[in-house]
Design a protein around this motif. Sequence first.
Motif, PDB file in Angstrom:
ATOM      1  N   LYS A 121     -38.094-152.345  15.899  1.00 54.99           N
ATOM      2  CA  LYS A 121     -39.458-152.723  16.294  1.00 54.99           C
ATOM      3  C   LYS A 121     -40.132-153.161  15.023  1.00 54.99           C
ATOM      4  O   LYS A 121     -40.425-152.331  14.161  1.00 54.99           O
ATOM      5  CB  LYS A 121     -40.190-151.511  16.865  1.00 54.99           C
ATOM      6  CG  LYS A 121     -39.992-151.303  18.340  1.00 54.99           C
ATOM      7  CD  LYS A 121     -41.035-150.334  18.889  1.00 54.99           C
ATOM      8  CE  LYS A 121     -40.635-149.931  20.288  1.00 54.99           C
ATOM      9  NZ  LYS A 121     -40.976-148.530  20.580  1.00 54.99           N
ATOM     10  N   GLY A 122     -40.353-154.454  14.886  1.00 58.44           N
ATOM     11  CA  GLY A 122     -40.885-154.936  13.612  1.00 58.44           C
ATOM     12  C   GLY A 122     -39.907-154.565  12.514  1.00 58.44           C
ATOM     13  O   GLY A 122     -38.726-154.865  12.605  1.00 58.44           O
ATOM     14  N   HIS A 123     -40.386-153.873  11.487  1.00 58.80           N
ATOM     15  CA  HIS A 123     -39.499-153.489  10.396  1.00 58.80           C
ATOM     16  C   HIS A 123     -38.993-152.062  10.519  1.00 58.80           C
ATOM     17  O   HIS A 123     -38.494-151.491   9.565  1.00 58.80           O
ATOM     18  CB  HIS A 123     -40.202-153.700   9.059  1.00 58.80           C
ATOM     19  CG  HIS A 123     -40.489-155.138   8.783  1.00 58.80           C
ATOM     20  ND1 HIS A 123     -41.704-155.721   9.072  1.00 58.80           N
ATOM     21  CD2 HIS A 123     -39.703-156.124   8.296  1.00 58.80           C
ATOM     22  CE1 HIS A 123     -41.652-156.996   8.757  1.00 58.80           C
ATOM     23  NE2 HIS A 123     -40.465-157.272   8.291  1.00 58.80           N
ATOM     24  N   GLN A 165     -53.502-159.764   4.296  1.00 61.75           N
ATOM     25  CA  GLN A 165     -54.170-159.884   5.580  1.00 61.75           C
ATOM     26  C   GLN A 165     -55.555-159.233   5.569  1.00 61.75           C
ATOM     27  O   GLN A 165     -56.509-159.763   6.108  1.00 61.75           O
ATOM     28  CB  GLN A 165     -53.306-159.209   6.655  1.00 61.75           C
ATOM     29  CG  GLN A 165     -53.814-159.445   8.052  1.00 61.75           C
ATOM     30  CD  GLN A 165     -52.958-158.695   9.070  1.00 61.75           C
ATOM     31  OE1 GLN A 165     -52.629-157.528   8.899  1.00 61.75           O
ATOM     32  NE2 GLN A 165     -52.576-159.382  10.116  1.00 61.75           N
ATOM     33  N   PHE A 205     -41.973-158.996   3.691  1.00 59.43           N
ATOM     34  CA  PHE A 205     -43.058-158.100   4.058  1.00 59.43           C
ATOM     35  C   PHE A 205     -43.411-157.184   2.903  1.00 59.43           C
ATOM     36  O   PHE A 205     -42.592-156.860   2.058  1.00 59.43           O
ATOM     37  CB  PHE A 205     -42.704-157.284   5.294  1.00 59.43           C
ATOM     38  CG  PHE A 205     -41.504-156.385   5.102  1.00 59.43           C
ATOM     39  CD1 PHE A 205     -40.214-156.901   5.124  1.00 59.43           C
ATOM     40  CD2 PHE A 205     -41.670-155.032   4.895  1.00 59.43           C
ATOM     41  CE1 PHE A 205     -39.121-156.076   4.947  1.00 59.43           C
ATOM     42  CE2 PHE A 205     -40.563-154.199   4.719  1.00 59.43           C
ATOM     43  CZ  PHE A 205     -39.296-154.726   4.748  1.00 59.43           C
ATOM     44  N   ASP A 224     -45.910-169.524   9.049  1.00 60.22           N
ATOM     45  CA  ASP A 224     -45.111-168.311   9.239  1.00 60.22           C
ATOM     46  C   ASP A 224     -45.199-167.398   8.018  1.00 60.22           C
ATOM     47  O   ASP A 224     -45.327-167.872   6.896  1.00 60.22           O
ATOM     48  CB  ASP A 224     -43.626-168.690   9.381  1.00 60.22           C
ATOM     49  CG  ASP A 224     -43.289-168.980  10.818  1.00 60.22           C
ATOM     50  OD1 ASP A 224     -44.188-168.827  11.660  1.00 60.22           O
ATOM     51  OD2 ASP A 224     -42.134-169.359  11.063  1.00 60.22           O
ATOM     52  N   ASN A 225     -45.057-166.103   8.261  1.00 60.28           N
ATOM     53  CA  ASN A 225     -44.955-165.163   7.150  1.00 60.28           C
ATOM     54  C   ASN A 225     -43.499-164.816   6.931  1.00 60.28           C
ATOM     55  O   ASN A 225     -42.770-164.543   7.869  1.00 60.28           O
ATOM     56  CB  ASN A 225     -45.706-163.878   7.476  1.00 60.28           C
ATOM     57  CG  ASN A 225     -47.185-164.159   7.567  1.00 60.28           C
ATOM     58  OD1 ASN A 225     -47.710-164.944   6.793  1.00 60.28           O
ATOM     59  ND2 ASN A 225     -47.836-163.533   8.534  1.00 60.28           N
ATOM     60  N   GLU A 261     -48.051-152.097  10.901  1.00 61.13           N
ATOM     61  CA  GLU A 261     -47.079-151.763  11.952  1.00 61.13           C
ATOM     62  C   GLU A 261     -47.093-150.271  12.295  1.00 61.13           C
ATOM     63  O   GLU A 261     -47.023-149.896  13.463  1.00 61.13           O
ATOM     64  CB  GLU A 261     -45.664-152.193  11.532  1.00 61.13           C
ATOM     65  CG  GLU A 261     -45.481-153.702  11.558  1.00 61.13           C
ATOM     66  CD  GLU A 261     -44.060-154.130  11.177  1.00 61.13           C
ATOM     67  OE1 GLU A 261     -43.125-153.304  11.256  1.00 61.13           O
ATOM     68  OE2 GLU A 261     -43.884-155.295  10.786  1.00 61.13           O
ATOM     69  N   LEU A 295     -47.582-148.306  15.813  1.00 54.03           N
ATOM     70  CA  LEU A 295     -46.532-147.437  16.357  1.00 54.03           C
ATOM     71  C   LEU A 295     -47.025-146.012  16.567  1.00 54.03           C
ATOM     72  O   LEU A 295     -46.626-145.335  17.499  1.00 54.03           O
ATOM     73  CB  LEU A 295     -45.326-147.415  15.411  1.00 54.03           C
ATOM     74  CG  LEU A 295     -44.431-148.643  15.399  1.00 54.03           C
ATOM     75  CD1 LEU A 295     -43.448-148.570  14.230  1.00 54.03           C
ATOM     76  CD2 LEU A 295     -43.665-148.757  16.714  1.00 54.03           C
ATOM     77  N   GLN A 353     -48.225-154.953   5.512  1.00 55.58           N
ATOM     78  CA  GLN A 353     -47.645-155.200   6.825  1.00 55.58           C
ATOM     79  C   GLN A 353     -47.056-153.923   7.406  1.00 55.58           C
ATOM     80  O   GLN A 353     -47.178-153.653   8.601  1.00 55.58           O
ATOM     81  CB  GLN A 353     -46.569-156.291   6.708  1.00 55.58           C
ATOM     82  CG  GLN A 353     -46.118-156.771   8.042  1.00 55.58           C
ATOM     83  CD  GLN A 353     -45.311-158.062   7.956  1.00 55.58           C
ATOM     84  OE1 GLN A 353     -44.530-158.332   8.831  1.00 55.58           O
ATOM     85  NE2 GLN A 353     -45.484-158.862   6.922  1.00 55.58           N
ATOM     86  N   ILE A 354     -46.416-153.135   6.549  1.00 60.74           N
ATOM     87  CA  ILE A 354     -45.857-151.863   7.018  1.00 60.74           C
ATOM     88  C   ILE A 354     -46.982-150.966   7.525  1.00 60.74           C
ATOM     89  O   ILE A 354     -46.893-150.359   8.589  1.00 60.74           O
ATOM     90  CB  ILE A 354     -45.089-151.153   5.872  1.00 60.74           C
ATOM     91  CG1 ILE A 354     -43.899-151.999   5.427  1.00 60.74           C
ATOM     92  CG2 ILE A 354     -44.619-149.767   6.304  1.00 60.74           C
ATOM     93  CD1 ILE A 354     -42.921-152.319   6.529  1.00 60.74           C
ATOM     94  N   SER A 409     -47.368-160.348   3.216  1.00 63.66           N
ATOM     95  CA  SER A 409     -46.070-160.998   3.126  1.00 63.66           C
ATOM     96  C   SER A 409     -46.048-161.901   1.907  1.00 63.66           C
ATOM     97  O   SER A 409     -47.004-162.611   1.627  1.00 63.66           O
ATOM     98  CB  SER A 409     -45.784-161.794   4.390  1.00 63.66           C
ATOM     99  OG  SER A 409     -46.761-162.780   4.532  1.00 63.66           O
TER     100      SER A 409
END
Length: 816
Positions: free
Chosen positions: A487-489, A543, A576, A572-573, A584, A588, A580-581, A518
């Motif tokens: 899921k994602g990273h 971001q 990461f 696009d990115n 995410e 989650l 970004q983590i 990113s």
Amino acid sequence: MPNFIDVIIPVPLQKLFTYSITIAESEFLQPGMRVSVPFGKSKIYTGIVAKIHNSPPTTYEAKEIHQILDEGPIVNEKQLQLWQWIANYYMCTLGDVMRAALPNAFILESETVITKHSKIIDESILKDDEFLVYEALQHQSSLKIHDISNILDKKNVLPVIKRLIEKEAISVEEEVYEKYKPKLVRYVKLHTNFTSESSLQKLLEDLSRAPKQHQVILTLFSISATTKKPVKVADLSKESDASPAIIKSLIDKGILEEYFIQTDRVQYSGDENEDSKNLNEYQNIALTEIKESFKEQSVVLLHGVTSSGKTEVYVKLIEDVLNKGQQVLYLLPEIALTAQLITRLQNYFGEQVAVFHSKYSSHERVEVWNNVLNNSAKAQIVLGARSSIFLPFHSLGLIIVDEEHEQSFKQFDPAPRYHARDTAVVLAHIHEAKTLLGSATPSLESFFNAKQNKYGFVEITKRFNDVLMPDIELVDIKDKLKKKQMKGHFSDRLIEEMTEALRDGHQIILFQNRRGFSPIVECHTCGHSPQCPNCDVSLTYHQYRDQLRCHYCGFVEVMPKTCKACGSPELDNKGFGTEQIEAEVTLLFPDYKVARMDLDTTRGKYGYEKIITALEQQEIDILVGTQMLTKGLDFRNVKLVGIMNADNMLNFPDFRAHERSFQLMLQVSGRAGRTEERGKVLIQTYNPHHNILQQVSTNNYIDMYNEQMNDRYNYKYPPVYKQIKITLKHKDFSRVDTASVWYAKSLRNVFGDNVLGPESPPIARIRNQFYKNILVKIPKKQSLSKTKEAIIKINNSFLNVKDFRSVKVILNVDNF
Ligand code: ADP
Ligand code: ZN
Ligand code: ZN
């Protein structure tokens, strides 16, 4: 009668300048005292007297000094000896060393900016000339030395400025850093008298006539049952709708117990010192072996796994040295210099501990300097980062270099480009003292030295209290991607382990060695990716601020909506970072507190300390961060560590990338499970069979060492060969290109195949300067001093070529 002195001034000059002195001055002056001297047409500098003699300079007429600034030496003979060694070994000038060594407030010079001190002082203590300067600063925010010269209508103003600094009427410009005092959070728990079933039953019955208090106890239970975390008074009060007074009455009655997490972080308050701990069997053996080894060797390497209790062993050694009336220097990487360790040492040694930190104000640094200089009782143990090797120690008995493998002991810019661990060994030698290097993951060069019997070697292989080493699991992300288990990273394994750890009330650390969101933004249509205008590097997307930023020069621009090349809106990115983590994880695990620790979040005042405190106080459930996380921190409740992607560390273009990855991963892993419960570490990678990852997962230092040393032999890298890196830079590419070819060719005439380059580094342009590197490899048999002499000769001829004069040359000895 000596009538000349050689003076070190804080500018990079190859030779010392000679000044003449009067008979009266010669009777008073000693090496290590400050003098103010004229230099060039109109400049004045603070210099340090290096030598007093009677041979006049041959090529110029010696000027007179302006004035003697000190009553006695502020730099001792042993320091001057160390400065000279640093200048020779690291190929820089004594002026470079002086500037690095002395607190700013000691170096008054033409460029110094003087400001008003924040304190209000009693003006009557000021002499007339002092008052004039002081008054001028009431109208103007800052003054330079020559302004003060004009105000006082004389050249020789440094003594006035020096007196004003001592009277705290003025300051030398600097960043002011205040110590961080964490806010204590109050927690409550049920007093142990009531934790048995029957006593609890009785308590609830007794409280039935006090419904509000009854409600508080019930709420405490429901909160504890759901979170398994310590319960804050503030939360309890809110959830049970009870006023703080009601909770206080329960505390007063002894039904609830109030406590603070990490109360030991409060500054040392001067109470009785604690006794040092009784060592366990392994620590005792190590201590005996270290002492035994010190009989023969001046340097010993202590290889002790994370949490084996190395610090307590150091404490025993420190006690011995203090009993002999000698000083101790305890060196740490800057970032590991945490309140945790300071408090731990202060608990044992009380006021004898002095802390030296680049973030301290210059006033505090001067205070530590003077305490060390006077061998005051307040500075018997100095705890500090790399620059504390420059303090004026009187009689050192022991230097401890903890986390000796850390790269931050090396200063890269500006000169002197010294390594504090290696310099510490020399400093200890000058004092006839001992050096202890400690690490869970020693650098290859120290381990090599131990193997060659240059250093003694001692090991602790067990964690304290029989805590098990963490269980390290490798997760194959290529496989997980194929099976759609990402899921994602985050792999399903990582999510499972995280869910479990959180459910049990534990904390989690996630490591990603890149910051930002990113590192590369790429147009889906034409492939264009935004580059820094000043450096040859892609901009990183942040971001949080919706910005593109350069991590090399600080360039910032707003994230474009469309591609600048083709206008397509599809950007696009790629890759990461920590941001970004963080984003995410928040999606989650929406019910948990997530925080991020990297350069971006710790830059502000106390940024770093605030996050550490929040983690200690369990305000944070999941912490995402960069290498900052690795350093010697001791968090009780962290059970799980996730390494998001091991591959970009391993693929970094540097001969030490594998060694560093091993160290980094084991150090981060060492943060997991430092108490009874075994910690868990998950390492996500595309390449689980990589030897380094296998060695990390089995904590096999020796295999790593042997394999890496093989490469070092084969490719002639340190510690087998020594090396000096020569960097040339200039804003014009063709000029630096020609210059570097010339330079390398001259080096090859002397050193043949042991010269590599010139080569453009991976990032060939930074801040609009083009870079070229040349590497000189030096076999162990070849004389290092002769090698340096030859390089200096070439360098001097280089500087004599008119076209090359504007090219900047950086010599970096042991550049790794
Ligand atoms: P290291 O520096 O090797 O990572 P530490 O010295 O930080 O390990 O020790 C890990 C933990 O074990 C610390 O919380 C420390 O207080 C505790 N500890 C170590 N040695 C002892 C001892 N002899 N008695 C009691 N506690 C100890
Ligand atoms: Zn495009
Ligand atoms: Zn840039």
